[in-house]
Motif scaffolding. Structure first.
Motif, short mmCIF file in Angstrom:
data_model
loop_
_atom_site.label_atom_id
_atom_site.label_comp_id
_atom_site.label_asym_id
_atom_site.label_seq_id
_atom_site.Cartn_x
_atom_site.Cartn_y
_atom_site.Cartn_z
N ASN A 37 84.49 15.30 -43.78
CA ASN A 37 84.96 16.45 -44.15
C ASN A 37 85.92 16.58 -44.84
O ASN A 37 87.27 15.91 -44.09
CB ASN A 37 84.58 18.17 -43.56
N GLU A 38 86.69 17.35 -45.72
CA GLU A 38 88.26 17.56 -46.08
C GLU A 38 89.08 18.01 -44.88
O GLU A 38 90.40 17.45 -45.22
CB GLU A 38 88.39 18.44 -47.63
N THR A 39 88.47 18.68 -44.52
CA THR A 39 89.00 19.95 -43.78
C THR A 39 89.41 18.79 -42.68
O THR A 39 90.55 18.64 -41.94
CB THR A 39 88.99 21.24 -42.82
N THR A 40 88.35 18.06 -42.17
CA THR A 40 88.73 16.41 -40.69
C THR A 40 90.10 15.69 -41.24
O THR A 40 90.90 15.71 -40.42
CB THR A 40 87.75 15.87 -40.50
N LEU A 41 89.82 15.73 -42.57
CA LEU A 41 90.58 14.32 -42.53
C LEU A 41 91.95 14.81 -43.08
O LEU A 41 93.01 14.19 -42.48
CB LEU A 41 90.03 14.04 -44.51
N ALA A 42 92.56 16.35 -43.20
CA ALA A 42 93.29 16.69 -43.92
C ALA A 42 94.09 17.16 -42.04
O ALA A 42 95.58 17.09 -42.18
CB ALA A 42 93.44 18.21 -44.29
N ARG A 49 101.53 13.31 -39.39
CA ARG A 49 103.02 13.63 -39.73
C ARG A 49 103.81 14.34 -39.46
O ARG A 49 104.36 13.32 -38.72
CB ARG A 49 102.50 14.15 -41.31
N ARG A 50 103.15 14.47 -38.07
CA ARG A 50 103.66 15.80 -37.08
C ARG A 50 104.43 14.11 -36.62
O ARG A 50 105.07 14.65 -35.73
CB ARG A 50 103.16 16.50 -36.37
N VAL A 51 103.04 13.66 -35.43
CA VAL A 51 103.70 12.26 -34.38
C VAL A 51 104.59 11.54 -35.00
O VAL A 51 105.36 11.58 -34.43
CB VAL A 51 102.30 11.97 -34.11
N GLY A 52 104.89 10.98 -36.17
CA GLY A 52 105.04 9.79 -36.58
C GLY A 52 105.89 9.90 -37.66
O GLY A 52 106.15 8.81 -38.21
N GLY A 53 106.19 10.90 -38.25
CA GLY A 53 107.03 11.42 -39.66
C GLY A 53 105.66 11.34 -41.32
O GLY A 53 104.35 11.16 -40.96
N ALA A 54 106.65 11.59 -42.18
CA ALA A 54 106.00 11.37 -43.05
C ALA A 54 105.01 10.60 -43.81
O ALA A 54 104.23 11.06 -44.34
CB ALA A 54 106.79 12.08 -44.03
N GLY A 55 105.04 9.53 -43.50
CA GLY A 55 104.87 8.17 -44.28
C GLY A 55 103.35 7.58 -42.80
O GLY A 55 103.14 6.74 -42.86
N ALA A 56 103.57 8.22 -41.48
CA ALA A 56 102.70 7.29 -41.03
C ALA A 56 101.35 7.51 -40.99
O ALA A 56 100.70 8.34 -41.35
CB ALA A 56 103.33 8.82 -39.36
N GLY A 57 100.75 6.50 -40.37
CA GLY A 57 99.56 6.29 -39.81
C GLY A 57 98.68 6.21 -38.97
O GLY A 57 97.48 5.98 -39.28
N THR A 58 99.35 6.85 -38.11
CA THR A 58 98.78 7.06 -36.43
C THR A 58 98.24 8.37 -36.56
O THR A 58 98.62 9.47 -37.08
CB THR A 58 99.25 7.11 -35.49
N VAL A 59 97.00 8.00 -35.68
CA VAL A 59 96.18 9.51 -35.77
C VAL A 59 96.24 9.86 -34.28
O VAL A 59 95.77 8.15 -33.38
CB VAL A 59 94.83 8.94 -36.43
N SER A 60 96.01 10.77 -33.57
CA SER A 60 95.58 10.68 -31.83
C SER A 60 94.08 10.65 -32.18
O SER A 60 93.81 10.86 -32.94
CB SER A 60 96.25 12.11 -31.49
N PRO A 61 94.47 10.26 -31.09
CA PRO A 61 92.20 10.16 -30.24
C PRO A 61 91.14 11.87 -30.83
O PRO A 61 90.18 11.18 -30.67
CB PRO A 61 92.55 10.14 -28.74
#
Length: 85
Positions: A37-42, A49-61
């Motif tokens: 789902n697009e909303t999920t990925l967004a 981006r909030r957690v690690g900056g503009a180019g961050a690739g980490t996602v919370s659990p």
């Protein structure tokens, strides 16, 4: 009948976010390519981006969209015109 909610592991979420942030492809296109789902990925991209900056690739659990929260930014209120009699 309602669909069963899918769970995505951290590696998949991080990879999906990385595709968006490193390639510059639109979220909608990446979501379609991955079958999610697009909303999920967004929400994953936004959270990263909030957690690690503009180019961050980490996602919370969290494995789905984050609940909507106001950003705290409000447009300045315009003073109501005062009508004198």
């Amino acid at each position: 009948m309602a669909e069963k909610r899918r769970k995505f592991d951290a590696e998949f979420r991080e990879g999906a976010v990385r595709i968006v942030t490193e390639t510059g492809k639109p979220v909608g296109q990446v979501a379609k390519d991955l079958g999610i789902n697009e909303t999920t990925l967004a929400s994953w991209v936004s959270r990263a981006r909030r957690v690690g900056g503009a180019g961050a690739g980490t996602v919370s659990p969290g494995d789905g969209p984050a609940p909507w929260r106001p950003s705290g930014r409000r447009s300045p209120k315009r003073a109501a015109p005062h009508h004198q009699r």
